[in-house]
Design an enzyme around this catalytic site. Structure first.
Site, PDB file in Angstrom:
ATOM      1  N   THR A   1      -3.955  -0.790  -7.143  1.00  0.00           N
ATOM      2  CA  THR A   1      -4.773   0.401  -7.355  1.00  0.00           C
ATOM      3  C   THR A   1      -3.974   1.679  -7.581  1.00  0.00           C
ATOM      4  O   THR A   1      -2.873   1.836  -7.055  1.00  0.00           O
ATOM      5  CB  THR A   1      -5.695   0.614  -6.121  1.00  0.00           C
ATOM      6  OG1 THR A   1      -6.534   1.735  -6.348  1.00  0.00           O
ATOM      7  CG2 THR A   1      -4.898   0.839  -4.835  1.00  0.00           C
ATOM      8  N   LEU A   2      -4.595   2.566  -8.367  1.00  0.00           N
ATOM      9  CA  LEU A   2      -4.186   3.975  -8.416  1.00  0.00           C
ATOM     10  C   LEU A   2      -5.201   4.817  -7.651  1.00  0.00           C
ATOM     11  O   LEU A   2      -5.105   6.026  -7.603  1.00  0.00           O
ATOM     12  CB  LEU A   2      -4.142   4.467  -9.863  1.00  0.00           C
ATOM     13  CG  LEU A   2      -3.005   3.985 -10.764  1.00  0.00           C
ATOM     14  CD1 LEU A   2      -3.256   4.411 -12.201  1.00  0.00           C
ATOM     15  CD2 LEU A   2      -1.669   4.529 -10.285  1.00  0.00           C
ATOM     16  N   ASN A   3      -6.233   4.199  -7.133  1.00  0.00           N
ATOM     17  CA  ASN A   3      -7.420   4.768  -6.506  1.00  0.00           C
ATOM     18  C   ASN A   3      -8.421   5.192  -7.580  1.00  0.00           C
ATOM     19  O   ASN A   3      -9.147   4.369  -8.078  1.00  0.00           O
ATOM     20  CB  ASN A   3      -7.097   5.907  -5.542  1.00  0.00           C
ATOM     21  CG  ASN A   3      -8.291   6.218  -4.651  1.00  0.00           C
ATOM     22  OD1 ASN A   3      -9.158   5.360  -4.482  1.00  0.00           O
ATOM     23  ND2 ASN A   3      -8.366   7.396  -4.098  1.00  0.00           N
TER      24      ASN A   3
ATOM     25  N   ARG B   1       0.839  -1.192   0.000  1.00  0.00           N
ATOM     26  CA  ARG B   1       0.000   0.000   0.000  1.00  0.00           C
ATOM     27  C   ARG B   1       0.879   1.248   0.000  1.00  0.00           C
ATOM     28  O   ARG B   1       1.957   1.256   0.624  1.00  0.00           O
ATOM     29  CB  ARG B   1      -0.850  -0.025   1.276  1.00  0.00           C
ATOM     30  CG  ARG B   1      -1.867   1.085   1.444  1.00  0.00           C
ATOM     31  CD  ARG B   1      -3.016   0.933   0.543  1.00  0.00           C
ATOM     32  NE  ARG B   1      -4.166   1.756   0.920  1.00  0.00           N
ATOM     33  CZ  ARG B   1      -5.132   2.083   0.068  1.00  0.00           C
ATOM     34  NH1 ARG B   1      -5.101   1.680  -1.186  1.00  0.00           N
ATOM     35  NH2 ARG B   1      -6.157   2.793   0.468  1.00  0.00           N
TER      36      ARG B   1
ATOM     37  N   THR C   1      -9.482   0.501  -9.424  1.00  0.00           N
ATOM     38  CA  THR C   1      -8.499  -0.405  -8.885  1.00  0.00           C
ATOM     39  C   THR C   1      -8.569  -1.593  -9.818  1.00  0.00           C
ATOM     40  O   THR C   1      -9.397  -1.601 -10.722  1.00  0.00           O
ATOM     41  CB  THR C   1      -8.921  -0.703  -7.426  1.00  0.00           C
ATOM     42  OG1 THR C   1      -8.935   0.529  -6.727  1.00  0.00           O
ATOM     43  CG2 THR C   1      -8.082  -1.695  -6.707  1.00  0.00           C
TER      44      THR C   1
ATOM     45  N   SER D   1      -7.916   1.009   3.294  1.00  0.00           N
ATOM     46  CA  SER D   1      -8.324   0.519   1.979  1.00  0.00           C
ATOM     47  C   SER D   1      -9.532  -0.397   2.107  1.00  0.00           C
ATOM     48  O   SER D   1      -9.774  -0.980   3.164  1.00  0.00           O
ATOM     49  CB  SER D   1      -7.168  -0.267   1.356  1.00  0.00           C
ATOM     50  OG  SER D   1      -7.587  -0.922   0.185  1.00  0.00           O
ATOM     51  N   SER D   2     -10.266  -0.525   1.015  1.00  0.00           N
ATOM     52  CA  SER D   2     -11.356  -1.510   0.973  1.00  0.00           C
ATOM     53  C   SER D   2     -10.944  -2.768   0.220  1.00  0.00           C
ATOM     54  O   SER D   2     -11.740  -3.711   0.111  1.00  0.00           O
ATOM     55  CB  SER D   2     -12.580  -0.906   0.278  1.00  0.00           C
ATOM     56  OG  SER D   2     -13.057   0.203   0.998  1.00  0.00           O
TER      57      SER D   2
ATOM     58  N   GLY E   1     -13.289  -1.408  -7.149  1.00  0.00           N
ATOM     59  CA  GLY E   1     -14.620  -0.822  -6.931  1.00  0.00           C
ATOM     60  C   GLY E   1     -14.716   0.073  -5.715  1.00  0.00           C
ATOM     61  O   GLY E   1     -15.827   0.316  -5.221  1.00  0.00           O
ATOM     62  N   GLY E   2     -13.575   0.562  -5.192  1.00  0.00           N
ATOM     63  CA  GLY E   2     -13.637   1.482  -4.048  1.00  0.00           C
ATOM     64  C   GLY E   2     -14.418   0.865  -2.911  1.00  0.00           C
ATOM     65  O   GLY E   2     -14.210  -0.299  -2.544  1.00  0.00           O
TER      66      GLY E   2
HETATM   67  N1  GLY Z   1      -8.389   2.971  -3.419  1.00  0.00           N
HETATM   68  C1  GLY Z   1      -9.393   2.061  -3.121  1.00  0.00           C
HETATM   69  C2  GLY Z   1      -9.105   1.245  -1.924  1.00  0.00           C
HETATM   70  O1  GLY Z   1      -7.952   1.002  -1.624  1.00  0.00           O
HETATM   71  O2  GLY Z   1     -10.000   0.829  -1.256  1.00  0.00           O
END
Ligand code: GLY
Length: 577
Positions: free
Chosen positions: A406-408, A109, A388, A459-460, A480-481
């Site tokens: 992810t790049l977010n 991360r 992501t 993060s999710s 999917g955030g």
């Molecule tokens: N950027 C999305 C997450 O890490 O949950």
């Protein structure tokens, strides 16, 4: 086929299997799809968000590489083939389970730069300043991907590092054909690329001020040079030398915070995976700073006592129960979850069966619990993209990788490192810029997820691996955030409770509730009008929403074959042999 699926959904599920046809060489003869299963293969499988990345992963396996070699190759290939989310300028979580049952959780991360501070996104009035954490140089966390991949390869790789990075160098050099979705994404972001990159990131812009067309060849000469430095020097090719110089210069130009020291200091971490049980399956998933693993296990504990199968897929009772579990877990998430290296996360309590079962006792039989009447569970110690991408890999020896990276946001911060050709993340938005103020995903957070130098943002991302009696069963994850957690949950429920094939499980329309805002997001065809009406009568607000998530998963079928589930919402592709 499950007779409980509404006809409308059934039609869309059946149309999905063709989307995941393998594009690998015709010698991948064992790969096949039938009407309900996704692509199947006898020995090994790669499922990722882009056909080129899946193809490269499979090539590595065919060359004698293991799932970990293939994961490194896929990660770097996605940095080229999937600029919207694949990355070397971001981070991720990788969960693995080896053929002998050994396992690990690699946290690569991003971290807050040393110069970051708790209130860095607040204006003079103490309000969150518009857009600062979501785009541009200030939104960027220190990238973790290259260091993470090197750590994985050092520990578990079989082929040489150069062997697994080279396919991405070659891909960036020779270029690849744009899919319709990528062409649309790049065209939609042209103006914003120009806004944050006055030096014009030519590789990402269609020539002559025009627009990309599907099938156009896109090449990344500067990214190819950066990847070649990574191939030749490992992490030093990114965190030191020319790449670090270019990244630090880019930050200075745009008033970002990351320094060469931040880059040198970055360290991935091996963490201990989390475990839970659901209906006789062992569920292994990712610990904090993922909130997803904790939340997934909490929801499974909450739901296990109920007979979801009998209630029926997307029936009023089934949706009611799943929504109430989601609502309670996301309230806990907002209060208690953050980077465990910076504050205590009450894991033992959150993962206690009695705690989660108790939380569900406040559920009323036929009524929604308004979120305004619900807070996090009491008396726990007081701390705590949607772009992501995910890939799942199983090799012929039975090693399994579940990696979300992810790049977010789409194309991250939209900042391309001049001269180095790669996009940087906007992961800083995953911190809670101000307690109680929603981020880009509408998620609220508190002190546990406040910004601090060197800290990892919550993060999710929820990579997960399921086993039964010690045998691999399912490898799953998604972008999917905030919806990641509920999409992984639904995929598991679709397979275990609703008897769907994996491809059906991945393709089935989804629902999502995250405590706040107090609404059920619903993909098209997720609810029949009658069920939606019944839910409204119970007090739920239904919020129709475009498709989300790209679940890429692999299941071991009872006869030992592998089934790939490639999400038809994207260009996701399963290939195997
Ligand atoms: N950027 C999305 C997450 O890490 O949950």
């Amino acid at each position: 086929m499950n007779s409980r699926l509404p006809l409308l959904a059934l039609a869309s599920l059946l149309s999905c299997t063709t989307a995941s046809s393998p594009t690998a060489s015709s010698t991948a003869a064992a790969a096949a799809a039938d009407a309900t299963l996704g692509v199947t293969a006898a020995q090994a499988m790669v499922v990722s968000a882009h056909p080129e990345a899946s193809r490269i992963g499979l090539e590595i396996l065919r060359k004698g590489g293991n799932a970990y070699d293939a994961a490194v190759a896929v990660q770097f290939a996605l940095a080229v083939a999937l600029p919207v989310a694949g990355n070397i300028g971001g981070g991720g979580f990788l969960l693995y389970r080896g053929r002998n049952g050994q396992e690990g959780a690699l946290d690569f991360r991003e971290t807050a730069p040393a110069a970051a501070s708790r209130d860095m996104y607040l204006d003079a009035q103490g309000n969150v300043a518009d857009g600062l954490s979501t785009a541009g140089h200030l939104a960027v966390g220190v990238p973790g991907t290259v260091a993470g991949m090197e750590a994985l390869h050092k520990k578990l790789g079989k082929l040489s590092w150069a062997d697994v990075v080279q396919p991405a160098v070659a891909l960036a050099t020779r270029g690849l054909a744009l899919t319709a979705k990528e062409a649309t994404g790049l065209n939609a972001n042209r103006a914003v690329f120009l806004k944050y990159n006055p030096q014009k990131p030519l590789a990402y812009l269609a020539a002559n001020d025009g627009t990309w067309q599907p099938g156009d060849t896109i090449r990344y000469p500067e990214l190819a040079q950066t990847l070649a430095r990574v191939r030749d020097q490992g992490r030093a090719g990114f965190y030191e030398g020319r790449t670090a110089d270019l990244l630090a210069a880019e930050m200075q130009r745009g008033r970002g915070l990351i320094t060469k020291q931040d880059l040198q200091n970055y360290q991935p971490k091996w963490r201990t995976p989390l475990h839970g049980q659901y209906r006789g399956y062992e569920v292994t998933t990712f610990p904090p700073p993922s909130s997803g693993g904790v939340a997934l296990l909490q929801m499974l504990q909450m739901l296990e006592p109920y007979n979801l199968r009998q209630a029926g897929w997307h029936s009023p009772t089934g949706v009611h129960l799943i929504t109430e579990a989601e609502r309670r877990v996301y309230a806990d998430r907002a209060t208690y979850l953050g980077d465990p290296d910076f504050g205590r996360v009450p894991m033992t309590q959150l993962l206690e069966k009695s705690y989660n079962r108790q939380r569900m006792t406040t559920t009323r039989a036929h009524r929604a619990t308004p979120s305004r009447n619900l807070t996090a569970g009491p008396n726990l110690p007081a701390y705590e993209s949607d772009q992501t991408t995910h890939y799942s890999i199983v090799d012929a020896q039975g090693n399994a990788v579940s990696c979300t990276t992810t790049l977010n946001g789409s194309y991250g911060s939209k900042v391309v490192v001049a001269g180095a050709g790669f996009l940087l993340n906007n992961e800083m938005d995953d911190f809670s810029a101000k307690a109680g103020t929603p981020n880009a995903y509408g998620l609220v957070g508190g002190r546990a997820n406040a910004i601090a130098p060197g800290k990892r943002m919550l993060s999710s991302m929820t990579p997960a691996i399921l086993t039964k009696n010690g045998k691999l069963q399912l490898v799953v994850g998604t972008p999917g955030g905030s919806t990641i957690i509920t999409s992984v949950l639904q995929t598991i429920l679709h397979v275990l409770d609703y008897d769907m094939s994996l491809q059906q499980a991945v393709a089935a329309p989804r629902l999502h509730h995250q405590w706040l805002p107090d609404q059920i997001d619903a993909e098209k065809d997720a609810l029949t009008p009658a069920v939606a009406d019944s839910l409204r009568q119970r007090g739920y607000t239904i919020h129709p929403r475009g498709a989300w998530g790209r679940v890429d998963a692999i299941r071991v079928l009872p006869d030992g074959r592998l089934e790939g589930g490639a999400d038809p919402r994207g260009d996701d592709t399963a290939v195997g042999y």
